[in-house]
Scaffold this motif. Structure first.
Motif, PDB file in Angstrom:
ATOM      1  N   VAL A  22      17.528  -0.706   0.677  1.00  0.00           N
ATOM      2  CA  VAL A  22      17.629  -0.579  -0.775  1.00  0.00           C
ATOM      3  C   VAL A  22      18.436  -1.925  -1.033  1.00  0.00           C
ATOM      4  CG1 VAL A  22      19.014   0.749  -2.371  1.00  0.00           C
ATOM      5  CG2 VAL A  22      18.397   1.848  -0.587  1.00  0.00           C
ATOM      6  N   VAL A  23      17.904  -2.721  -1.925  1.00  0.00           N
ATOM      7  CA  VAL A  23      18.593  -3.863  -2.217  1.00  0.00           C
ATOM      8  C   VAL A  23      19.466  -3.427  -3.615  1.00  0.00           C
ATOM      9  CG1 VAL A  23      16.804  -4.834  -3.765  1.00  0.00           C
ATOM     10  CG2 VAL A  23      18.337  -6.418  -2.932  1.00  0.00           C
ATOM     11  N   THR A  24      20.711  -4.066  -3.515  1.00  0.00           N
ATOM     12  CA  THR A  24      21.470  -3.924  -4.908  1.00  0.00           C
ATOM     13  C   THR A  24      21.783  -5.382  -5.275  1.00  0.00           C
ATOM     14  OG1 THR A  24      23.530  -4.384  -3.591  1.00  0.00           O
ATOM     15  CG2 THR A  24      22.963  -2.015  -3.802  1.00  0.00           C
ATOM     16  N   PHE A  25      21.464  -5.570  -6.768  1.00  0.00           N
ATOM     17  CA  PHE A  25      21.469  -6.833  -7.553  1.00  0.00           C
ATOM     18  C   PHE A  25      22.978  -6.797  -8.229  1.00  0.00           C
ATOM     19  CE2 PHE A  25      16.906  -6.540  -7.053  1.00  0.00           C
ATOM     20  CZ  PHE A  25      16.627  -7.614  -6.743  1.00  0.00           C
ATOM     21  N   LEU A  26      23.687  -7.551  -7.335  1.00  0.00           N
ATOM     22  CA  LEU A  26      25.017  -7.281  -7.939  1.00  0.00           C
ATOM     23  C   LEU A  26      25.139  -8.019  -9.346  1.00  0.00           C
ATOM     24  CD1 LEU A  26      27.108  -8.452  -4.778  1.00  0.00           C
ATOM     25  CD2 LEU A  26      26.122  -6.390  -5.239  1.00  0.00           C
ATOM     26  N   ALA A  27      24.559  -9.358  -9.481  1.00  0.00           N
ATOM     27  CA  ALA A  27      24.518 -10.019 -10.416  1.00  0.00           C
ATOM     28  C   ALA A  27      23.884  -9.429 -11.788  1.00  0.00           C
ATOM     29  CB  ALA A  27      23.858 -11.260 -10.045  1.00  0.00           C
ATOM     30  N   ALA A  28      23.001  -8.434 -11.363  1.00  0.00           N
ATOM     31  CA  ALA A  28      22.388  -7.705 -12.546  1.00  0.00           C
ATOM     32  C   ALA A  28      22.994  -6.613 -13.159  1.00  0.00           C
ATOM     33  CB  ALA A  28      20.977  -7.112 -12.093  1.00  0.00           C
ATOM     34  N   ALA A  29      23.905  -5.877 -12.467  1.00  0.00           N
ATOM     35  CA  ALA A  29      24.986  -4.914 -12.316  1.00  0.00           C
ATOM     36  C   ALA A  29      25.913  -5.588 -13.493  1.00  0.00           C
ATOM     37  CB  ALA A  29      25.500  -4.318 -11.274  1.00  0.00           C
ATOM     38  N   ASN A  30      26.307  -6.914 -13.342  1.00  0.00           N
ATOM     39  CA  ASN A  30      27.163  -7.516 -13.984  1.00  0.00           C
ATOM     40  C   ASN A  30      26.910  -8.045 -15.313  1.00  0.00           C
ATOM     41  OD1 ASN A  30      28.947  -7.151 -11.933  1.00  0.00           O
ATOM     42  ND2 ASN A  30      28.737  -9.261 -10.962  1.00  0.00           N
ATOM     43  N   GLU A  58       0.783  -1.198   0.129  1.00  0.00           N
ATOM     44  CA  GLU A  58      -0.092   0.018   0.127  1.00  0.00           C
ATOM     45  C   GLU A  58       0.912   1.311   0.203  1.00  0.00           C
ATOM     46  OE1 GLU A  58      -2.422  -0.369   3.312  1.00  0.00           O
ATOM     47  OE2 GLU A  58      -3.126  -2.384   2.873  1.00  0.00           O
ATOM     48  N   THR A  59       2.280   1.196   0.339  1.00  0.00           N
ATOM     49  CA  THR A  59       2.982   2.372   0.361  1.00  0.00           C
ATOM     50  C   THR A  59       3.798   2.564  -0.574  1.00  0.00           C
ATOM     51  OG1 THR A  59       4.600   1.038   1.706  1.00  0.00           O
ATOM     52  CG2 THR A  59       2.743   2.360   2.870  1.00  0.00           C
ATOM     53  N   SER A  60       3.578   2.071  -1.914  1.00  0.00           N
ATOM     54  CA  SER A  60       4.463   2.428  -3.008  1.00  0.00           C
ATOM     55  C   SER A  60       4.701   3.915  -3.296  1.00  0.00           C
ATOM     56  CB  SER A  60       3.953   1.836  -4.268  1.00  0.00           C
ATOM     57  OG  SER A  60       3.851   0.403  -4.223  1.00  0.00           O
ATOM     58  N   PRO A  61       6.017   4.286  -3.263  1.00  0.00           N
ATOM     59  CA  PRO A  61       6.299   5.735  -3.354  1.00  0.00           C
ATOM     60  C   PRO A  61       5.892   6.052  -4.721  1.00  0.00           C
ATOM     61  CG  PRO A  61       8.261   4.412  -3.330  1.00  0.00           C
ATOM     62  CD  PRO A  61       7.070   3.476  -3.332  1.00  0.00           C
ATOM     63  N   GLY A  65       8.402  -4.124  -0.128  1.00  0.00           N
ATOM     64  CA  GLY A  65       8.644  -2.677   0.462  1.00  0.00           C
ATOM     65  C   GLY A  65      10.012  -2.062   0.252  1.00  0.00           C
ATOM     66  N   ILE A  66      10.585  -2.314  -0.844  1.00  0.00           N
ATOM     67  CA  ILE A  66      12.143  -2.025  -0.874  1.00  0.00           C
ATOM     68  C   ILE A  66      12.429  -1.169  -2.079  1.00  0.00           C
ATOM     69  CG2 ILE A  66      13.039  -3.687   0.757  1.00  0.00           C
ATOM     70  CD1 ILE A  66      13.662  -5.583  -1.684  1.00  0.00           C
ATOM     71  N   TYR A  67      13.342  -0.418  -1.936  1.00  0.00           N
ATOM     72  CA  TYR A  67      14.015   0.141  -3.185  1.00  0.00           C
ATOM     73  C   TYR A  67      14.879  -0.757  -3.890  1.00  0.00           C
ATOM     74  CZ  TYR A  67      12.000   4.665  -1.691  1.00  0.00           C
ATOM     75  OH  TYR A  67      10.852   5.408  -1.200  1.00  0.00           O
ATOM     76  N   ALA A  68      15.195  -0.645  -4.959  1.00  0.00           N
ATOM     77  CA  ALA A  68      16.247  -1.601  -5.639  1.00  0.00           C
ATOM     78  C   ALA A  68      17.039  -1.020  -6.906  1.00  0.00           C
ATOM     79  CB  ALA A  68      15.378  -2.831  -6.399  1.00  0.00           C
ATOM     80  N   CYS A  69      18.494  -1.487  -6.640  1.00  0.00           N
ATOM     81  CA  CYS A  69      19.253  -1.084  -7.939  1.00  0.00           C
ATOM     82  C   CYS A  69      19.691  -2.202  -8.486  1.00  0.00           C
ATOM     83  CB  CYS A  69      20.389  -0.175  -7.257  1.00  0.00           C
ATOM     84  SG  CYS A  69      20.048   1.218  -6.419  1.00  0.00           S
ATOM     85  N   ALA A  70      19.618  -2.202  -9.800  1.00  0.00           N
ATOM     86  CA  ALA A  70      20.045  -3.439 -10.963  1.00  0.00           C
ATOM     87  C   ALA A  70      21.019  -3.019 -11.640  1.00  0.00           C
ATOM     88  CB  ALA A  70      18.940  -4.247 -11.215  1.00  0.00           C
ATOM     89  N   ARG A  71      21.064  -1.792 -12.196  1.00  0.00           N
ATOM     90  CA  ARG A  71      22.145  -1.168 -13.146  1.00  0.00           C
ATOM     91  C   ARG A  71      23.607  -1.061 -12.328  1.00  0.00           C
ATOM     92  NH1 ARG A  71      19.173   3.504 -16.493  1.00  0.00           N
ATOM     93  NH2 ARG A  71      17.197   2.318 -16.983  1.00  0.00           N
ATOM     94  N   HIS A  72      24.429  -1.156 -13.125  1.00  0.00           N
ATOM     95  CA  HIS A  72      25.883  -1.037 -12.826  1.00  0.00           C
ATOM     96  C   HIS A  72      25.956   0.326 -12.091  1.00  0.00           C
ATOM     97  CE1 HIS A  72      30.200  -0.679 -12.955  1.00  0.00           C
ATOM     98  NE2 HIS A  72      30.115  -2.002 -12.790  1.00  0.00           N
TER      99      HIS A  72
END
Lengths: 412, 107
Positions: free
Chosen positions: A322-330, A11-14, A53-60
């Motif tokens: 904030v989750v970082t997807f290391l494998a996606a950045a790679n 419910e709390t999507s920014p 309910g988390i922010y995510a980064c997947a780009r390098h």
């Protein structure tokens, strides 16, 4: 109600943040994450995953930016989904992984010195001869009719031999470290069934793990003893020493086990690339590096915002995970040309498999040594690695792990 | 852009165009300079971006942190008083014309 429920968080999507409605902890995602990784990257440098309910980064660029701003994106509130500002950690916090400067700096300095390139020069000969003799033994067993499992017989055996040897842990019951690592890396995800099962498995061996963090159970002169020597010298306290030894035991085995498994799987799946390594053994190190990029053993880590901040135009409030997807950045097309191809001649440096910045893997030079000498030992003796059964993944909330990989090692 | 003059162990020199704020290691690796590896990606963990900063510029760089000094003890080529890790040198316009020499080996 203090338990976390996904529906509550939804419910709390920014406003204004791209939403990617995936579950990065479901079996399908963990089995084959790459299409979803692409979806995350395409949506933007910073996105919102409503299920948790988390922010995510997947780009390098965004993963690298988060890691290199450790004042804003802190580790002390946990590097998994749990926010230690809101819930207590399930174990005493790691002094290195789940810590921030200045206390982190102290621990890091001690560990970095113990695991330095200078140490690697000293252990290289032993690590090399152990790799050579292990592959020799496997070739003999195979010649006698045995089917070799590259996971059970090679990539689990090798780090379990050389690393606890170097730390100074006795020979008996070292497999306990695999159970422990599996549980620790599950614990960075949600409190799901996968974590619960691995915790049940590790429960009977917890006492063994903790006992092996104590000085009396560590060989004099080994990495573990060197931690205690740093405490004797006043660099850290004697209460901190066992917790730093614990970091060796939790982070030093399951990571390299799966790094080596993934590298062997890549070389089996791409025989033309393996052939290049056989022709030129100096490619062992870049080949291992490329396998780290291509199938990163550690897939994700979290940070927590210490203040309201802006990242690539996205406003992130204080105390957000904030989750970082290391494998996606790679595999980010913006960073790598032809990222979905495995190329042992690629200059894979700058990948995020070891993280980056002040929390970059402190054991990475030892990990690289293990990968390099194992791939060299294989390249000298084996002309082709053939899969003779479907390799099986071991699903883990954080690791890209393997359960088994039956192979035929064609003699050179 | 900041221009840096790199001189390799054989004496060959090349000019590197570095973005302000970028580290010398990042710029060198992006430009494919063979004599700088930067294996750890800039965490001061591997000592494979070892360089010798020309004495004339020594005062223009901030003094190395303890982590860098520890790592400089681990270089494969000789450590000299002007040894630095390129990953810890962030460039600004103040460093225009910086001259650095590369060691013969990084690994």
């Amino acid at each position: 109600m203090d338990s976390f429920t996904p529906s509550l968080a939804m419910e709390t999507s920014p406003l204004g943040v791209p939403v990617v409605d995936i579950d990065p902890y479901c079996d399908e995602f963990l089995s084959e994450p790459y299409a979803a990784h692409r979806q995350l990257r395409e949506a933007g440098p910073v996105v919102w995953i409503p299920a948790y309910g988390i922010y995510a980064c997947a780009r390098h660029e965004s993963v690298q930016a988060v890691f290199n701003d450790p004042g804003t994106f802190i580790s002390g509130a946990g590097v998994g989904l749990a926010n230690f500002n809101k819930e207590s950690p399930f174990r005493p916090k790691s002094l290195i992984l789940e810590a921030d400067p200045p206390s982190h700096t102290k621990a890091r300095t001690v560990l970095a010195r113990i695991l330095s390139p200078k140490t690697v020069m000293q252990i290289r000969a032993t690590f090399t001869s152990e790799a050579e003799s292990l592959v020799d033994r496997l070739m003999t067993r195979q010649a006698a009719g045995e089917v070799i499992d590259a996971v059970k017989d090679l990539s689990e055996v090798y780090p379990l031999k050389v690393f606890p040897d170097a730390v100074g842990v006795g020979d008996a019951d070292r497999e306990n470290l695999l159970l422990y690592g599996n549980m620790i890396f599950n614990s960075f995800g949600p409190r799901n069934e996968r974590l619960q099962k691995s915790a049940e498995l590790v429960q009977p061996v917890t006492a063994w793990i903790m006992a092996h963090c104590q000085r009396e159970n560590l060989r004099s002169g080994g990495f573990g003893d060197l931690i205690y020597q740093a405490a004797d010298a006043g660099e850290i306290t004697h209460d901190e020493a066992p917790l730093l030894v614990r970091s060796f035991l939790s982070a030093g085995v399951d990571t390299t086990v799966n790094g080596i498994s993934n590298a062997i799987l890549c070389l089996a799946n791409y025989p033309a690339e393996y052939a290049k390594l056989c022709l030129d053994h100096s490619l062992a190190r870049p080949a291992f590096e490329e396998s780290l990029r291509f199938e990163s053993a550690v897939q994700t880590f979290f940070r927590t915002t210490s203040k309201d901040t802006e990242l690539f135009g996205v406003q992130i409030p204080k105390d957000s995970k904030v989750v970082t997807f290391l494998a996606a950045a790679n595999r980010d097309e913006r960073q790598w040309s032809d990222p979905d191809s495995f190329d042992v001649r690629r200059r894979a440096r700058g990948h995020m498999a070891f993280g980056s910045g002040i929390h970059g893997c402190v054991g990475q030079v030892v990990a690289r040594l293990e990968g390099e000498v194992i791939l060299t030992a294989l390249a000298k003796r084996v002309s082709r690695i053939e899969l003779i059964g479907a390799p099986k993944r071991r699903l883990n909330n954080t690791l890209r792990a393997m359960a088994s990989m039956p192979v035929r090692l064609i003699p050179a | 852009m900041v221009n840096v003059n790199l001189i390799d162990a054989s004496g060959l020199s090349q000019t590197l165009h570095v973005l302000e704020g970028q580290s010398l290691m990042q710029a060198a690796v992006s430009a494919g300079v063979a004599g700088i590896l930067g294996e750890c990606g800039g965490s001061a963990m591997c000592a494979t971006c070892h360089v010798y900063v020309d004495e004339a510029f020594a005062d223009q760089l901030p003094t190395p942190l303890d982590t860098e000094l520890e790592m400089l003890e681990c270089t494969v080529s000789d450590r000299l008083p002007n040894s630095r890790l390129a990953c810890q040198i962030k460039l600004s316009v103040l460093h225009e014309g910086l001259v650095v020499r590369l060691p013969d080996r990084q690994q």
